[in-house]
Design a protein around this motif. Sequence first.
Motif, short mmCIF file in Angstrom:
data_model
loop_
_atom_site.label_atom_id
_atom_site.label_comp_id
_atom_site.label_asym_id
_atom_site.label_seq_id
_atom_site.Cartn_x
_atom_site.Cartn_y
_atom_site.Cartn_z
N LEU A 26 5.56 4.25 -6.67
CA LEU A 26 5.07 4.00 -7.98
C LEU A 26 4.37 5.22 -8.67
O LEU A 26 4.08 5.05 -9.74
N LYS A 27 3.99 6.19 -7.98
CA LYS A 27 3.42 7.34 -8.49
C LYS A 27 4.23 8.31 -8.94
O LYS A 27 3.86 9.38 -9.81
N LEU A 28 5.60 8.31 -8.62
CA LEU A 28 6.50 9.40 -9.14
C LEU A 28 6.79 9.17 -10.62
O LEU A 28 7.12 7.98 -10.88
N THR A 29 7.22 10.15 -11.20
CA THR A 29 7.73 10.03 -12.59
C THR A 29 8.86 10.99 -12.84
O THR A 29 9.01 12.29 -12.00
N ASN A 59 11.25 13.84 -10.65
CA ASN A 59 10.77 13.44 -9.08
C ASN A 59 11.33 12.16 -8.47
O ASN A 59 11.51 11.94 -7.48
N ASN A 113 1.00 -1.05 -0.04
CA ASN A 113 -0.04 -0.13 -0.07
C ASN A 113 0.91 1.25 0.03
O ASN A 113 0.43 2.10 -0.78
N GLN A 150 2.69 -7.05 -9.74
CA GLN A 150 3.37 -6.30 -8.88
C GLN A 150 4.78 -6.27 -9.08
O GLN A 150 5.30 -5.26 -9.03
N LYS A 183 9.43 0.50 -12.34
CA LYS A 183 9.73 1.93 -11.63
C LYS A 183 11.18 1.97 -11.07
O LYS A 183 11.70 3.05 -11.09
N GLU A 209 2.75 1.54 -3.39
CA GLU A 209 1.85 1.73 -4.35
C GLU A 209 1.38 3.39 -4.60
O GLU A 209 1.23 3.96 -5.50
N THR A 210 1.33 3.77 -3.29
CA THR A 210 0.78 5.41 -3.27
C THR A 210 2.01 6.27 -3.07
O THR A 210 1.71 7.54 -3.03
N SER A 211 3.26 5.77 -3.06
CA SER A 211 4.38 6.76 -3.10
C SER A 211 5.18 6.58 -4.14
O SER A 211 5.11 7.27 -5.27
#
Length: 218
Positions: free
Chosen positions: A118-121, A124, A111, A152, A159, A114-116
């Motif tokens: 994996l959301k960066l691109t 960043n 969790n 997963q 990433k 996935e919320t930290s």
Amino acid sequence: MAALLLALGSTTIVVYPEARQSQGVVRLAQLGSPTGREPRLIWTPERQAVWSQMRSDYEASPASPRTLGGQYYKLIKTNAECKCRYADTGLWATLMFQITGDRQYVQLAWNEVETSFLKLTGRNLTGNYAREYALENVLLYDWLYPALSSAQRSAFLAKLNEMFTAALTNPSSPAAPVRTADSDQTVGTYFGLAFLYAATADHNPQAAEFINRPYVGG
């Protein structure tokens, strides 16, 4: 042969008296990984045995563990389950999974990933982020690996590769993209790459490509 089990702080030692007297040998207790796979990064059977002793000490008196090891285990467990620690990347829950093999901690860790992460691109993922979290993110991948689904694993590894691609890309200095004048940046990025190679080279061709670049180690 008689063996004396000693728990000294965070170190569990099995001492064989005869061997110690005759040869000065001290042998450490060993345990296998409870996750179904031996991690490739900073894990040993001796360390697993220490964690097991810490857990036993905690379970003997959960409300108020009597040993330092039991107290440390309680702290790790509390931090993993509360989801309240500042800047937690899922490391507390990942450590609990490795200690216990309990898959409830995999979901807690995932969790956070996935919320930290994996959301960066893009940018960043580089600079200070790579310096601080490159090693940690690869460690999470390695320790969580046996309990992650194929999807997963693929998302996590993609990433990681994206992060290192960004960290090793500097349009202003393409031949030397890492700021080697900054020791923290150098150490964080380089050892992150070393971790990536050690943990994933057998299933991630990009790891070898990174490590073989001239300014990395080539």
